[in-house]
Design an enzyme around this catalytic site. Structure first.
Site, PDB file in Angstrom:
ATOM      1  N   GLU A   1     -17.941  17.645  23.033  1.00 22.93           N
ATOM      2  CA  GLU A   1     -16.809  18.166  23.811  1.00 22.93           C
ATOM      3  C   GLU A   1     -17.201  19.416  24.599  1.00 22.93           C
ATOM      4  OE1 GLU A   1     -12.423  20.225  22.951  1.00 22.93           O
ATOM      5  OE2 GLU A   1     -13.906  20.036  21.348  1.00 22.93           O
TER       6      GLU A   1
ATOM      7  N   LYS B   1      -7.836  14.982  28.003  1.00 23.54           N
ATOM      8  CA  LYS B   1      -7.254  15.230  26.684  1.00 23.54           C
ATOM      9  C   LYS B   1      -5.740  15.337  26.772  1.00 23.54           C
ATOM     10  CE  LYS B   1      -7.707  18.271  22.646  1.00 23.54           C
ATOM     11  NZ  LYS B   1      -8.312  19.517  22.128  1.00 23.54           N
TER      12      LYS B   1
ATOM     13  N   CYS C   1     -11.655  16.432  20.126  1.00 24.54           N
ATOM     14  CA  CYS C   1     -11.372  17.442  19.107  1.00 24.54           C
ATOM     15  C   CYS C   1     -10.319  16.931  18.123  1.00 24.54           C
ATOM     16  CB  CYS C   1     -10.952  18.744  19.777  1.00 24.54           C
ATOM     17  SG  CYS C   1     -10.775  20.145  18.652  1.00 24.54           S
TER      18      CYS C   1
END
Length: 533
Positions: free
Chosen positions: A294, A359, A412
């Protein structure tokens, strides 16, 4: 002899009041945190959850049927549970200590104090429907499951270290998640581990207090047998002609990770990605999917032509790169960029971007601030220091990746939300979880993060590939077996095949319907037992 001593201990806990009551709850909660990764000492819950039951028993001496006293006890229990379980969040405030260190006490005490409100709600609700027999254990299990569910959904949700994760080790026990998911495991965990509390109950009116703990042990054994059979029926199978390489750079997340480090970062990534992993290895030419973690770059990747050219030079024909990166929004030329997306790119050997995912579930205080404009006006900023905060994506979707089935990206902590991962109408062949746990140092946090991501694989029946900046990177099969792993705080590459998915699990098909039925049956049972008294 032992039941007599146990009864004496239980009675002492029931009668404890004031600071002693708070201290007992705080200690029981703290010990309960040992049931989570990396310790996985779940038998401790056979001690701590009965203590919770006895304290709720004793709350009946308080006003309003003991509900406020039970809720306060639950808050102390929750505080004890969350402080040692989430202490590692404090590390993130030391990355830029000059700016954020003053917030450290609020992080390591304030967040647990807030999360403990949900535990308080669970204890208080249980007391409202409390009984004098073994059914009170079911009341606590149902109440805590509901309060934990609320914790996982309120204000964007934070279902970290939900009690159901205690049943994710050993792996055979975790297989029950394929049927009922995390919330079902949470109900079973509380019911099973709290059952020993009824051993102090009397035997008058035909009571048999030994029945509840015996049934709990029998249920644990049944779960183990089910899991062992399921594991034996589904050995790990690797997809032919799909070779993965995960690059774990172990770059420290500190003030030096900025645009001026661009050349250094790229050099490290390119060199490490092409490192030979053994005597017969030819580096990146051995694989067809290279995976980076990430937010891998301290710059907008696709706006740096030289960086994209270096990636194209690295990748052999037929190999693609899956990487995290911040992404600038589409703006007219010359417009100043103040906000960004946290994204995943799939890039081919010509340097073309094949697909992008933004995201969806952003981290509060890390990637955005509640009431962002107001908070910024009075001087606050989130840990990533992106003015205006990151921009959330619009929807979750899978991505096409050459030489592999469709891939579902999770960035995440998007991997910690059960039931909110896979679209049943867009089922992928595997999950990739890109993360940067470098914010949390060498602590228990990355182990807990891996534990939770692994349970998503079991729930969905999908393999999960995890690329973490500082570790723990892993390849996990659809039953939760770790096929390959690169430990915390290590630099290196992890080569592996891609496990084949299995058909959708009952949980993947039904979602939370089974736990809703379980909770409805539990409450019906408790209410009937209460009415019969």
């Amino acid at each position: 002899m032992i039941p007599g001593k146990l009864r004496a201990v239980g009675l002492a806990i029931i009668l404890a009041w004031g600071w002693k009551r708070a201290a007992i709850a705080l200690l029981a909660g703290a010990l309960s945190s040992l049931a989570m990764a990396p310790f996985n000492a779940w038998p401790v819950l056979f001690v701590t959850l009965p203590v919770a039951v006895w304290q709720i028993d004793g709350a009946g001496a308080g006003r309003w049927r003991g509900v406020p006293a039970a809720a306060l006890t639950g808050w102390w229990f929750g505080l004890g549970y969350f402080v040692p379980g989430l202490y590692w969040i404090g590390y993130a405030f030391l990355v830029d200590a000059d700016t954020f260190a003053w917030l450290l006490p609020f992080a390591i005490l304030g967040l647990p104090a807030y999360l403990a409100l949900f535990t308080a709600l669970g204890f208080g609700l249980a007391r409202l429907f409390w009984t004098r027999d073994g059914s009170r254990v079911i009341a606590l299990a149902a109440s805590l499951t509901m309060s934990e569910w609320l914790r996982g959904h309120t204000l964007t949700g934070f279902p970290w270290n939900t009690l159901g994760y205690a049943l994710s080790e050993p792996l055979a026990l975790a297989q029950t998640a394929s049927l009922i998911g995390l919330w079902g495991l949470t109900f079973l965990a509380v019911a099973i581990f709290a059952s020993a509390a009824v051993l102090i109950d009397g035997t008058s009116r035909g009571r048999k207090p030994w029945i509840a703990p015996v049934l709990a042990v029998a249920l644990l054994l049944a779960m183990t047998v089910f899991g062992a059979i399921r594991l034996s029926q589904h050995p790990t199978v690797l997809l032919a002609n799909t070779k993965l390489r995960i690059m774990q750079p172990n770059l420290q997340q500190d003030a030096r990770f900025n645009y001026s480090a661009k050349a250094e970062v790229m050099k490290k990534y390119l060199t490490l990605s092409d490192r030979a992993s053994g005597p017969q290895s030819t580096g990146v030419r051995d694989v067809n999917i290279l995976i980076w973690p990430e937010s891998a770059f301290p710059f907008f990747l696709t706006r740096e032509a030289d960086a994209m050219a270096e990636i194209a030079d690295l990748l052999p024909k037929g190999t693609v790169l899956v990487t995290g990166s911040v992404r600038a929004p589409d703006l007219p030329p010359g417009t100043r960029i103040t906000r960004a997306y946290n994204s995943v790119y799939v890039i081919d050997h010509d340097g073309n971007v094949l697909s992008v995912y933004d995201k969806l579930h952003l981290v509060p205080f890390g990637e955005f601030l509640p009431f962002q404009d107001l908070m910024e006006k009075i001087g606050f900023e989130q840990l990533t220091r992106v003015q205006g905060g990151f921009i959330p994506g619009t929807h979750r979707h899978s991505m096409d990746v050459p030489n592999a089935p469709r891939m579902l990206p999770l960035i995440c902590y998007e991997a910690i939300f059960p039931g909110n991962v896979v679209d049943r109408n867009d089922r992928p062949g595997w999950i990739v979880n890109l993360t940067n746990d470098g914010w949390f140092g060498i602590s228990t946090g990355p182990y807990q993060h891996l534990q939770q991501a692994r349970l998503r694989a079991i729930e969905q029946g999908l393999p999960l590939v995890r690329a973490a900046n500082t570790g723990i990177s892993a390849v996990i099969d659809p039953l939760g077996r770790v096929v390959a792993q690169l430990g915390l705080g290590l630099e290196g590459v992890l080569d592996s095949g891609l496990p084949v998915a299995i058909p959708p699990t009952p949980f993947a098909r039904a979602g939370d319907i089974p736990i809703m039925i379980m909770l409805a049956a539990a409450w019906l049972y408790v209410i009937r037992r209460r009415a019969a008294k």
